[in-house]
Design a protein around this motif. Sequence first.
Motif, PDB file in Angstrom:
ATOM      1  N   ALA A 234       0.809  -1.213   0.000  1.00 40.27           N
ATOM      2  CA  ALA A 234       0.000   0.000   0.000  1.00 40.27           C
ATOM      3  C   ALA A 234       0.843   1.264   0.000  1.00 40.27           C
ATOM      4  CB  ALA A 234      -0.926   0.012   1.217  1.00 40.27           C
ATOM      5  N   SER A 235       2.155   1.119   0.203  1.00 37.50           N
ATOM      6  CA  SER A 235       3.019   2.293   0.217  1.00 37.50           C
ATOM      7  C   SER A 235       2.995   2.958  -1.142  1.00 37.50           C
ATOM      8  CB  SER A 235       4.451   1.880   0.559  1.00 37.50           C
ATOM      9  OG  SER A 235       5.311   2.989   0.493  1.00 37.50           O
ATOM     10  N   ALA A 236       2.594   4.253  -1.162  1.00 38.32           N
ATOM     11  CA  ALA A 236       2.363   4.922  -2.434  1.00 38.32           C
ATOM     12  C   ALA A 236       3.436   5.936  -2.788  1.00 38.32           C
ATOM     13  CB  ALA A 236       0.999   5.613  -2.399  1.00 38.32           C
ATOM     14  N   SER A 237       4.408   6.126  -1.923  1.00 32.72           N
ATOM     15  CA  SER A 237       5.453   7.098  -2.214  1.00 32.72           C
ATOM     16  C   SER A 237       6.523   6.462  -3.084  1.00 32.72           C
ATOM     17  CB  SER A 237       6.069   7.611  -0.913  1.00 32.72           C
ATOM     18  OG  SER A 237       6.655   6.551  -0.190  1.00 32.72           O
TER      19      SER A 237
ATOM     20  N   ARG B 249       0.381  10.064  -8.559  1.00 29.61           N
ATOM     21  CA  ARG B 249       1.489   9.515  -7.784  1.00 29.61           C
ATOM     22  C   ARG B 249       1.960  10.430  -6.659  1.00 29.61           C
ATOM     23  NH1 ARG B 249       2.263   8.214 -13.130  1.00 29.61           N
ATOM     24  NH2 ARG B 249       3.496  10.088 -13.559  1.00 29.61           N
ATOM     25  N   ALA B 250       1.190  11.453  -6.299  1.00 35.35           N
ATOM     26  CA  ALA B 250       1.734  12.387  -5.310  1.00 35.35           C
ATOM     27  C   ALA B 250       0.660  13.146  -4.531  1.00 35.35           C
ATOM     28  CB  ALA B 250       2.655  13.403  -5.995  1.00 35.35           C
ATOM     29  N   THR B 251       0.981  13.424  -3.273  1.00 36.13           N
ATOM     30  CA  THR B 251       0.278  14.413  -2.473  1.00 36.13           C
ATOM     31  C   THR B 251       0.890  15.774  -2.791  1.00 36.13           C
ATOM     32  OG1 THR B 251      -0.234  12.880  -0.691  1.00 36.13           O
ATOM     33  CG2 THR B 251      -0.118  15.212  -0.105  1.00 36.13           C
TER      34      THR B 251
ATOM     35  N   PRO C  14      -4.705  15.728  -0.953  1.00 31.67           N
ATOM     36  CA  PRO C  14      -4.293  14.325  -0.803  1.00 31.67           C
ATOM     37  C   PRO C  14      -4.049  13.644  -2.159  1.00 31.67           C
ATOM     38  CG  PRO C  14      -6.127  14.818   0.654  1.00 31.67           C
ATOM     39  CD  PRO C  14      -5.986  15.986  -0.258  1.00 31.67           C
ATOM     40  N   GLU C  15      -3.189  12.689  -2.133  1.00 32.02           N
ATOM     41  CA  GLU C  15      -2.774  11.973  -3.346  1.00 32.02           C
ATOM     42  C   GLU C  15      -3.958  11.400  -4.114  1.00 32.02           C
ATOM     43  OE1 GLU C  15      -0.011   8.119  -4.585  1.00 32.02           O
ATOM     44  OE2 GLU C  15       0.396   9.236  -2.751  1.00 32.02           O
TER      45      GLU C  15
ATOM     46  N   SER D 279       6.598  13.178  -5.137  1.00 32.68           N
ATOM     47  CA  SER D 279       7.096  12.251  -6.152  1.00 32.68           C
ATOM     48  C   SER D 279       8.042  13.001  -7.066  1.00 32.68           C
ATOM     49  CB  SER D 279       5.942  11.660  -6.977  1.00 32.68           C
ATOM     50  OG  SER D 279       6.443  10.922  -8.084  1.00 32.68           O
ATOM     51  N   GLN D 280       9.047  12.296  -7.590  1.00 38.52           N
ATOM     52  CA  GLN D 280       9.943  12.913  -8.561  1.00 38.52           C
ATOM     53  C   GLN D 280       9.227  13.151  -9.879  1.00 38.52           C
ATOM     54  OE1 GLN D 280      12.901   9.728  -8.903  1.00 38.52           O
ATOM     55  NE2 GLN D 280      12.133   9.254 -10.931  1.00 38.52           N
ATOM     56  N   ASN D 281       8.117  12.432 -10.100  1.00 35.55           N
ATOM     57  CA  ASN D 281       7.349  12.549 -11.342  1.00 35.55           C
ATOM     58  C   ASN D 281       5.878  12.304 -11.013  1.00 35.55           C
ATOM     59  OD1 ASN D 281       6.710  12.804 -14.050  1.00 35.55           O
ATOM     60  ND2 ASN D 281       7.222  10.692 -14.552  1.00 35.55           N
ATOM     61  N   PRO D 282       5.193  13.300 -10.422  1.00 32.88           N
ATOM     62  CA  PRO D 282       3.852  13.080  -9.877  1.00 32.88           C
ATOM     63  C   PRO D 282       2.784  12.781 -10.909  1.00 32.88           C
ATOM     64  CG  PRO D 282       4.427  15.403  -9.794  1.00 32.88           C
ATOM     65  CD  PRO D 282       5.670  14.674 -10.174  1.00 32.88           C
ATOM     66  N   GLY D 283       2.992  13.225 -12.141  1.00 32.83           N
ATOM     67  CA  GLY D 283       1.972  13.051 -13.164  1.00 32.83           C
ATOM     68  C   GLY D 283       0.782  13.968 -12.914  1.00 32.83           C
TER      69      GLY D 283
END
Length: 245
Positions: A37-40, A132-134, A176-177, A199-203
Amino acid sequence: MDLKPHLKFKNFSSKIFKMGFRFFLGFFVVTLICLLASASDPSPLQDFCVAVEDAKAAVFVNGKICKNPNIVSADDFFFPGLNKPGNTSNRVGSRVTPVNVNQIPGLNTLGISLVRVDYAPYGLNPPHTHPRATEILVLIEGTLSVGFVTSNPANPNQKNKLFTKTLYPGDVFVFPEGLIHFQFNTGKAKAVAFAGLSSQNPGVITIANAVFGSEPPISIDVLTKAFQVDNNVIKYLQGQFWTNN
């Protein structure tokens, strides 16, 4: 020889073993779920992994492959010009200037990025998501109405909930993400905000653009049923000029 004490001890030991095994199994399952579940972005395993340009990469990976550390320079960790306002002369009146791994190769594996957002008077950063990011946003100048909408509630009789706030310079708001969110300049003057993303590339998925401006287009039958409108409305929307901000 009386075997009863021995049998009682054996049964007791068996129960303890079963309880211990169940505890271990439960702990293992919970740990596995947490890991999945880790999303980072994954943690780096070295000081840095400066990204190689996609065109020069020999293989494709989930992220970017590393540049030879012997030829890494300070420029790989540098991006100039974020003090310059973005051009907001477009249909939505806003401009996002990203600083992610595509702009700073040294961000590769570091799990963080940044954007500057400029808003013309009454400019809008349209409803969108970062898969992919908060996002954490700080307003530097102007006034913004911001908000996000929750995912579908478990109870089908309930509606998605909107959380909204008016921001003034120095105010901070978190999106929130993965949730749909927006920012709208409610003032007669320009507004400027900076945001960090996990994220380095959150999209980014701009909702209207993705739904009505995809190539090839989504079937009109699908969209008329989804939005419960006449197919002429869908044809009109699909005929607009959709561009990502």
